[in-house]
Design an enzyme around this catalytic site. Sequence first.
Site, PDB file in Angstrom:
ATOM      1  N   LYS A  10     -19.232 -17.587  37.321  1.00 47.31           N
ATOM      2  CA  LYS A  10     -20.589 -17.276  36.831  1.00 47.31           C
ATOM      3  C   LYS A  10     -20.606 -15.904  36.156  1.00 47.31           C
ATOM      4  CE  LYS A  10     -22.879 -20.246  40.163  1.00 47.31           C
ATOM      5  NZ  LYS A  10     -23.530 -20.436  41.445  1.00 47.31           N
ATOM      6  N   GLN A  13     -25.817 -16.462  45.889  1.00 47.72           N
ATOM      7  CA  GLN A  13     -24.901 -17.599  46.058  1.00 47.72           C
ATOM      8  C   GLN A  13     -25.102 -18.227  47.438  1.00 47.72           C
ATOM      9  OE1 GLN A  13     -22.771 -18.868  43.651  1.00 47.72           O
ATOM     10  NE2 GLN A  13     -22.281 -20.503  45.098  1.00 47.72           N
ATOM     11  N   ASP A  51     -32.312 -19.538  39.809  1.00 49.57           N
ATOM     12  CA  ASP A  51     -31.925 -20.792  40.460  1.00 49.57           C
ATOM     13  C   ASP A  51     -33.129 -21.718  40.643  1.00 49.57           C
ATOM     14  OD1 ASP A  51     -29.369 -21.495  40.964  1.00 49.57           O
ATOM     15  OD2 ASP A  51     -29.171 -20.412  42.864  1.00 49.57           O
TER      16      ASP A  51
END
Length: 295
Positions: A50, A94, A117
């Site tokens: 990422k 994460q 997200d």
Amino acid sequence: MAAQIIDGKALASNLRKSLAKAVRGLPGQPCLAVILVGDNPASQVYVRSKVRLTEEAGMKSIYHQMDSTTTQGDLEYVLDMLNRDEAIDGILLQLPLPEGLNQDAAIAKISPQKDVDGLTELNAGYLFLGKPGLTACTPTGCVMLAKHALGEDLTGQHVVIIGRSILVGKPAALLFLAENCTVTIAHSRTANLQEVCRKADILVPAVGLPHLVKADWVKPGACIIDVGINRIEAPEKGEGKTRLVGDADYENCATKAGHITPVPGGVGPMTIACLLRNTVIAACRRRGWTVPDNI
Ligand code: NAD
């Protein structure tokens, strides 16, 4: 007839190229902050890629590695700091967090404007209400893959999603609904799962069980968007070796389906590309820039 393989790697690479071009035309450089707590090796691999792909798209990235003894208070302190930092446009925490940390409470701390997200209550609510927010990356990628295979207009397609998680199943259902699809959500308690799946024009398994979906669950010509990522033993590659597979029995389903995504190389790369896209969108909205329309 063999299914056409939907090349998620190529589609994601094209999206990242469009994003890089769009970023060059912005008045400033978007910045994504990535936080990893603990030393889960799979998470470390995801986070590294990422960070690398964010920078390749011409954006800044800031990486916070926090050790496994991190307390909820430490984590929330860092999230607060990133929320307040004017230079940060997106915050990616994460998941999963190590045991002992409260995932829901941590997500709730993330500023919805920076929630790339799409997991906060506000962004989930916007999705429910059909208002523009930041949408969860994996489900957004699923819709893009389906459109790539079947064309922009998915009106009237019957989509069967297997899985009802907050991360994948539920937001995927709402996103396909917004595309005028007829949506069925199946899950672990669904009766006659195979029959339900056989009705799908677009089948989206998001369970985490290797080879759950068999060829005789697939309507001839259906489009399979396989979200599952499962590591299984692969003795053919040598002793102790493993490989990744999806939730669909790929080889057999491919003889029946019209289109199918491979694992790896399908939904996974699109998830990261959609994260970068959300970072650009979040930056533009927060800083009052026009959101580029070609992304
Ligand atoms: P989850 O465990 O939160 O949810 C799994 C869902 O599957 C549940 O809603 C459950 O009802 C359903 N389920 C369980 N057993 C079932 C069965 N026998 N029959 C039908 N339904 C059943 O998982 P998740 O976070 O939604 O992830 C699902 C899968 O997708 C996992 O393999 C995960 O690794 C993968 N995933 C991939 C990406 C990607 O980028 N490709 C992103 C997120 C998740």
